[in-house]
Design a protein around this motif. Sequence first.
Motif, mmCIF file in Angstrom:
data_model
loop_
_atom_site.group_PDB
_atom_site.id
_atom_site.type_symbol
_atom_site.label_atom_id
_atom_site.label_comp_id
_atom_site.label_asym_id
_atom_site.label_seq_id
_atom_site.Cartn_x
_atom_site.Cartn_y
_atom_site.Cartn_z
ATOM 1 N N ARG A 85 0.877 -1.174 0.000
ATOM 2 C CA ARG A 85 0.000 0.000 0.000
ATOM 3 C C ARG A 85 0.903 1.208 0.000
ATOM 4 O O ARG A 85 1.902 1.245 0.725
ATOM 5 C CB ARG A 85 -0.866 0.053 1.255
ATOM 6 C CG ARG A 85 -2.015 -0.856 1.194
ATOM 7 C CD ARG A 85 -3.028 -0.495 2.272
ATOM 8 N NE ARG A 85 -4.014 -1.539 2.298
ATOM 9 C CZ ARG A 85 -4.344 -2.227 3.363
ATOM 10 N NH1 ARG A 85 -3.804 -1.946 4.525
ATOM 11 N NH2 ARG A 85 -5.234 -3.176 3.295
ATOM 12 N N ILE A 86 0.549 2.183 -0.786
ATOM 13 C CA ILE A 86 1.364 3.398 -0.862
ATOM 14 C C ILE A 86 0.698 4.479 -0.024
ATOM 15 O O ILE A 86 -0.485 4.788 -0.223
ATOM 16 C CB ILE A 86 1.523 3.853 -2.318
ATOM 17 C CG1 ILE A 86 2.270 2.772 -3.102
ATOM 18 C CG2 ILE A 86 2.252 5.180 -2.381
ATOM 19 C CD1 ILE A 86 2.358 3.010 -4.574
ATOM 20 N N HIS A 87 1.462 5.016 0.912
ATOM 21 C CA HIS A 87 1.009 6.130 1.741
ATOM 22 C C HIS A 87 2.031 7.242 1.606
ATOM 23 O O HIS A 87 3.223 7.024 1.836
ATOM 24 C CB HIS A 87 0.899 5.719 3.221
ATOM 25 C CG HIS A 87 -0.113 4.664 3.470
ATOM 26 N ND1 HIS A 87 -1.452 4.939 3.594
ATOM 27 C CD2 HIS A 87 0.006 3.332 3.605
ATOM 28 C CE1 HIS A 87 -2.107 3.820 3.793
ATOM 29 N NE2 HIS A 87 -1.243 2.822 3.800
ATOM 30 N N PHE A 88 1.572 8.411 1.242
ATOM 31 C CA PHE A 88 2.479 9.541 1.117
ATOM 32 C C PHE A 88 2.674 10.178 2.488
ATOM 33 O O PHE A 88 1.712 10.412 3.221
ATOM 34 C CB PHE A 88 1.943 10.565 0.128
ATOM 35 C CG PHE A 88 1.765 10.006 -1.264
ATOM 36 C CD1 PHE A 88 2.802 9.347 -1.903
ATOM 37 C CD2 PHE A 88 0.567 10.130 -1.921
ATOM 38 C CE1 PHE A 88 2.657 8.826 -3.180
ATOM 39 C CE2 PHE A 88 0.399 9.614 -3.199
ATOM 40 C CZ PHE A 88 1.438 8.967 -3.820
ATOM 41 N N ILE A 89 3.913 10.443 2.824
ATOM 42 C CA ILE A 89 4.262 11.068 4.100
ATOM 43 C C ILE A 89 3.990 12.561 3.986
ATOM 44 O O ILE A 89 4.449 13.201 3.041
ATOM 45 C CB ILE A 89 5.740 10.815 4.443
ATOM 46 C CG1 ILE A 89 5.974 9.310 4.594
ATOM 47 C CG2 ILE A 89 6.146 11.571 5.702
ATOM 48 C CD1 ILE A 89 7.432 8.925 4.677
ATOM 49 N N PRO A 90 3.234 13.120 4.926
ATOM 50 C CA PRO A 90 2.945 14.561 4.847
ATOM 51 C C PRO A 90 4.198 15.374 5.176
ATOM 52 O O PRO A 90 4.527 15.601 6.328
ATOM 53 C CB PRO A 90 1.834 14.767 5.881
ATOM 54 C CG PRO A 90 1.967 13.610 6.812
ATOM 55 C CD PRO A 90 2.584 12.486 6.046
ATOM 56 N N LYS A 91 4.902 15.750 4.165
ATOM 57 C CA LYS A 91 6.154 16.494 4.312
ATOM 58 C C LYS A 91 6.279 17.429 3.122
ATOM 59 O O LYS A 91 5.753 17.159 2.055
ATOM 60 C CB LYS A 91 7.327 15.508 4.337
ATOM 61 C CG LYS A 91 8.676 16.163 4.508
ATOM 62 C CD LYS A 91 9.735 15.117 4.790
ATOM 63 C CE LYS A 91 11.106 15.696 4.903
ATOM 64 N NZ LYS A 91 11.305 16.692 5.910
ATOM 65 N N ILE A 92 6.988 18.509 3.309
ATOM 66 C CA ILE A 92 7.267 19.438 2.222
ATOM 67 C C ILE A 92 8.769 19.380 1.938
ATOM 68 O O ILE A 92 9.582 19.501 2.852
ATOM 69 C CB ILE A 92 6.857 20.886 2.589
ATOM 70 C CG1 ILE A 92 5.351 20.958 2.879
ATOM 71 C CG2 ILE A 92 7.260 21.858 1.505
ATOM 72 C CD1 ILE A 92 4.460 20.615 1.704
ATOM 73 N N LEU A 93 9.112 19.159 0.678
ATOM 74 C CA LEU A 93 10.518 19.183 0.276
ATOM 75 C C LEU A 93 10.893 20.613 -0.093
ATOM 76 O O LEU A 93 10.253 21.214 -0.949
ATOM 77 C CB LEU A 93 10.757 18.271 -0.928
ATOM 78 C CG LEU A 93 10.742 16.784 -0.676
ATOM 79 C CD1 LEU A 93 10.952 16.030 -1.990
ATOM 80 C CD2 LEU A 93 11.813 16.388 0.316
ATOM 81 N N GLU A 94 11.908 21.116 0.541
ATOM 82 C CA GLU A 94 12.367 22.473 0.251
ATOM 83 C C GLU A 94 13.627 22.405 -0.601
ATOM 84 O O GLU A 94 14.389 21.440 -0.534
ATOM 85 C CB GLU A 94 12.664 23.194 1.567
ATOM 86 C CG GLU A 94 11.510 23.106 2.541
ATOM 87 C CD GLU A 94 10.938 24.437 2.922
ATOM 88 O OE1 GLU A 94 11.496 25.459 2.537
ATOM 89 O OE2 GLU A 94 9.918 24.427 3.612
ATOM 90 N N GLY A 95 13.859 23.413 -1.401
ATOM 91 C CA GLY A 95 15.101 23.534 -2.148
ATOM 92 C C GLY A 95 15.153 22.778 -3.455
ATOM 93 O O GLY A 95 16.218 22.663 -4.056
#
Length: 125
Positions: free
Chosen positions: A37-47
């Motif tokens: 199962r694919i779950h996206f981690i709630p994170k923001i990639l900066e840069g």
Amino acid sequence: KMADKTILLTRPQQVAEQDALVWQRSGFKIVIAPLLRIHFIPKILEGLENYQAVITTSQVAIQALSTLTSNRKLPLWCIGKASAQLARNLGFQNIFTPSRKEPENVAGLLATLLQNLSPNQGSLF
């Protein structure tokens, strides 16, 4: 007979459902039993704008990227036309795919990247 053949799809549910349609049209019976199962981690990639390009090798990677950044102007390399269309649908604007003479697979993407990107221009993501 092909109609007597059954295919077990173990890919994640959403991807397996898409694949199943193709196989069913060819007369195969399909059993979907995802192993992941694919779950996206709630994170923001900066840069990400600091990279020469962002390279993706699947539609799931593009979906994940769309949740990790709001920057839709990144130079985004996709493995093929279907992935590029998904990227456009998700609002990405600067999309590249393998050149017309190259296949829509990892080898084609790599060949095109080697022809178009330079190590002197920055890192790849």
